[in-house]
Design a protein around this motif. Structure first.
Motif, PDB file in Angstrom:
ATOM      1  N   ARG A   1       0.874  -1.222   0.039  1.00 13.38           N
ATOM      2  CA  ARG A   1      -0.013   0.078   0.167  1.00 13.38           C
ATOM      3  C   ARG A   1       0.786   1.083  -0.053  1.00 13.38           C
ATOM      4  N   ALA A   2       1.928   1.179   0.748  1.00 13.58           N
ATOM      5  CA  ALA A   2       2.757   2.390   0.830  1.00 13.58           C
ATOM      6  C   ALA A   2       3.291   2.834  -0.565  1.00 13.58           C
TER       7      ALA A   2
ATOM      8  N   HIS B   1       0.916   4.163  -2.744  1.00 14.26           N
ATOM      9  CA  HIS B   1       0.407   5.378  -2.644  1.00 14.26           C
ATOM     10  C   HIS B   1       1.469   6.236  -3.007  1.00 14.26           C
TER      11      HIS B   1
ATOM     12  N   LEU C   1       0.412   8.693  -6.590  1.00 13.73           N
ATOM     13  CA  LEU C   1       0.088   9.956  -5.692  1.00 13.73           C
ATOM     14  C   LEU C   1      -0.700  10.793  -6.786  1.00 13.73           C
TER      15      LEU C   1
ATOM     16  N   ARG D   1      -4.784  11.729  -5.949  1.00 13.78           N
ATOM     17  CA  ARG D   1      -5.221  13.234  -5.781  1.00 13.78           C
ATOM     18  C   ARG D   1      -6.123  13.564  -6.919  1.00 13.78           C
TER      19      ARG D   1
ATOM     20  N   LEU E   1      -7.163  10.394  -2.180  1.00 16.78           N
ATOM     21  CA  LEU E   1      -5.889  10.465  -1.556  1.00 16.78           C
ATOM     22  C   LEU E   1      -5.902  10.153   0.112  1.00 16.78           C
ATOM     23  N   GLY E   2      -7.024  11.012   0.797  1.00 19.30           N
ATOM     24  CA  GLY E   2      -7.200  10.691   1.851  1.00 19.30           C
ATOM     25  C   GLY E   2      -7.670   9.386   2.450  1.00 19.30           C
TER      26      GLY E   2
ATOM     27  N   HIS F   1      -7.079   6.626   0.856  1.00 25.89           N
ATOM     28  CA  HIS F   1      -5.981   5.695   0.596  1.00 25.89           C
ATOM     29  C   HIS F   1      -5.026   5.718   1.707  1.00 25.89           C
ATOM     30  N   ARG F   2      -4.580   7.070   2.219  1.00 27.23           N
ATOM     31  CA  ARG F   2      -3.870   7.255   3.484  1.00 27.23           C
ATOM     32  C   ARG F   2      -4.312   6.596   4.502  1.00 27.23           C
TER      33      ARG F   2
ATOM     34  N   VAL G   1      -3.732   3.192   4.641  1.00 26.99           N
ATOM     35  CA  VAL G   1      -1.997   3.023   4.901  1.00 26.99           C
ATOM     36  C   VAL G   1      -1.827   2.949   6.565  1.00 26.99           C
ATOM     37  N   GLU G   2      -2.494   4.103   7.395  1.00 26.45           N
ATOM     38  CA  GLU G   2      -2.618   4.479   8.644  1.00 26.45           C
ATOM     39  C   GLU G   2      -3.168   3.156   9.221  1.00 26.45           C
TER      40      GLU G   2
ATOM     41  N   GLN H   1      -0.452   0.388   9.325  1.00 30.78           N
ATOM     42  CA  GLN H   1       0.572   0.729  10.302  1.00 30.78           C
ATOM     43  C   GLN H   1       0.297   0.509  11.808  1.00 30.78           C
TER      44      GLN H   1
END
Length: 576
Positions: free
Chosen positions: A217-218, A221, A225, A229, A234-235, A237-238, A241-242, A245
């Motif tokens: 995923r990173a 991302h 990018l 966007r 983007l948000g 997908h982030r 990822v978080e 994590q």
């Protein structure tokens, strides 16, 4: 108990192929384990003898101070202390150097066998996962196996032997003490090995899966990018990822807490055992069964066991990760057998493919790619390429050229119809028999971070018996055909010059011609060339086409390009 037994069975099944592979270096593994044991025994001897010597000299000094007569030999125990101190340092250095070298060799073996296993997978099997996931198996999963010998096999055996040795030392002084130590330390050994493995099984196994997803995923991302966007995601997908994590960090905290608990248990138990042995030894001293120096020496020998057991909780709490990594590798690319798949005659009925150029036949072939909907990439294709013929497949991107090539190299099986080589269905042929007759220049150039010589020699048949001088001539001849021989001689280190990661030290045209030279070195009767002259200026393309034309004589050749003038001479062409 049932869960522990099933976990044990799963662990043996997962690690079995890799343990057998490691067994090929059993002599090195045995030497490494002996060095570990020697280091620990030197530590036990140093602490034990030092304790005896300090106590003995103190008692002698007290006797002399009280006006009594006493003597003590300071030279023999002093020499022994120096021997154990120097021996421990030398053994520790040799053990670290030797065992890490052994582990690197083992990882090289595992990577080579795993890569061989991956190379046997069909295109359909490879398409099940992203390239990043396959890369994770070839790197991170194999890295997880470096725990197998250095932390999971040798250290617990060495620790167990150390417990038995120290128990034997105590038993020589007083049998009861040896029995007490065994009663305390053997349950501890079981807890910090099997117990910690059970405690860390779930989180460590999840960590392997989560880490792979997080890496993929990173990477997506970062590479996507702009697209993320543009489409306003983007948000989201982030956030994914978080979440991955956070999951990874939570499992790492759980594993850290359990490993710390295990380490604390080792420290407290060893120190408690030392106190228990000290109390029993003092009682024996009071009863006149032990001397004061011996009574003080025995608990110090017990304390030395901490060095052999302290690392076990942290290692075994990660056993689930090692088992999961091994299982994933077993499922997708288990170690390749050295015995091969047998001869072609064993694998298929009829006569084997001859050494001469074979014919290629497509009979009513239809191909659909997994996950690409119902529209076929190829539909009801009938095609015959005669033995020794040069055939061109022309068409724009997406017209099916690469699909035809993938079917010929048996990366995929058709959904309908058959692809035949010299009259035999490819599905009936041993993959090794097919690949030994085939040379394929793919659309994308793949060069490794190694020397020009190493990259070229990948094209040589695995079983070639050429002498070094003959190999050198073959490399230079292949470079001459692709018009790179003069350039290669002018390199700072000739053929030993490194080409950089993915060939980044070369221009696009040079990298393409190095890959073409690798195909030439294969010297196969069936040749597939996908855009062989791409990236070359007109003069260089003409030179390479002329020299390639001579080399292709007598071979069955299928070439793929957008235009016919971008190819060497061909007999027939099919436009898609």
């Amino acid at each position: 108990m049932k869960g522990s037994t099933s976990m044990k069975g799963a662990t043996i099944k997962a690690l079995g192929p890799w343990l057998r592979l490691m067994g090929e270096r059993r002599i090195r593994l045995l030497v490494g384990a002996l060095l570990m044991l020697a280091t620990l025994l030197f530590a036990i001897g140093l602490l034990t003898l030092s304790g005896w010597f300090i106590t003995a000299t103190a008692l002698t000094g007290m006797t002399l101070a009280a006006g009594g007569a006493a003597t003590i030999d300071v030279f023999t125990p002093g020499s022994g202390i120096r021997f154990f101190a120097v021996g421990r340092t030398a053994a520790r250095y040799a053990e670290r150097l030797y065992n890490h070298d052994t582990v690197l060799r083992l990882l090289a073996d595992i990577r080579g066998r795993t890569f061989a296993g991956l190379s046997r997978l069909s295109g359909r099997e490879l398409a099940r996962y992203r390239a990043g996931e396959w890369l994770n198996r070839l790197t991170a999963d194999i890295d997880a196996l470096d725990n197998l010998y250095l932390r999971l096999l040798a250290p617990p055996l060495v620790g167990l032997l150390a417990i038995l040795v120290v128990s034997g030392i105590l038993a020589l002084a007083m049998p009861t003490l040896g029995g007490v130590l065994l009663a305390i330390m053997l349950p501890l050994w079981v807890i910090v090995t099997l117990g910690m493995a059970v405690a860390g099984s779930g989180p460590s196994a999840r960590r392997v899966e989560t880490l792979e997803r997080l890496r993929v995923r990173a990477l997506e991302h970062l590479q996507g990018l702009a697209e993320l966007r543009t489409f306003g995601v983007l948000g989201a997908h982030r956030a994914r990822v978080e979440r991955e994590q956070r999951t990874l960090l939570d499992d790492q905290r759980r594993l850290g807490r359990r490993a710390a608990l295990g380490s604390a248990l080792v420290t407290l138990t060893v120190q408690g055992a030392a106190v228990a042995i000290l109390c029993l030894a003092l009682l024996a001293f009071a009863a006149g069964k032990l001397s004061a120096p011996v009574a003080s020496m025995l608990p110090l020998a017990v304390l030395a066991l901490n060095e052999g057991l302290a690392m076990l909780p942290g290692a075994f709490v990660q056993l689930g990760a090692t088992r999961t990594a091994a299982s994933r590798l077993n499922a997708e690319a288990a170690p390749a057998s050295d015995e091969g798949e047998g001869s072609l005659a064993d694998e298929a009925e009829g006569s084997p493919v001859s050494a001469d150029a074979p014919s290629i036949t497509f009979e009513a072939v239809t191909l659909r790619y997994p996950g690409m909907g119902t529209t076929p990439a190829l539909e009801d294709v009938n095609l015959h390429v005669a033995a020794g013929e040069r055939f061109a497949v022309l068409g724009p991107s997406g017209s099916g050229k690469s699909s035809l090539a993938q079917l010929v190299v048996h990366a995929f099986d058709p959904d309908a119809g058959s692809v035949q080589l010299a009259g035999q269905d490819l599905r009936s042929l041993a993959s090794q028999a097919l690949r030994s007759r085939l040379a394929y220049l793919t659309q994308h150039t793949e060069l490794f971070h190694a020397s020009l010589r190493d990259n070229l020699q990948l094209g040589l048949p695995v079983d070639h018996d050429l002498e070094e001088a003959a190999v050198e001539r073959a490399l230079l001849q292949a470079l001459w055909i692709v018009d790179l021989d003069g350039w290669a001689r002018e390199l700072p280190h000739g053929l030993e010059t490194w080409v950089g990661e993915a060939g980044r030290q070369l221009s696009g045209g040079q990298a393409r011609r190095v890959a073409l030279a690798r195909v030439i070195l294969r010297d196969a009767p069936l040749v597939l060339l996908d855009e062989p002259l791409a990236g070359l200026d007109a003069a260089t393309a003409a030179t390479v086409a002329e020299r390639l034309d001579t080399w292709l004589d007598g071979r069955t050749v299928v070439m793929f390009a957008h235009r016919r003038d971008a190819l060497p001479r061909c007999d027939r062409a099919l436009v898609l």
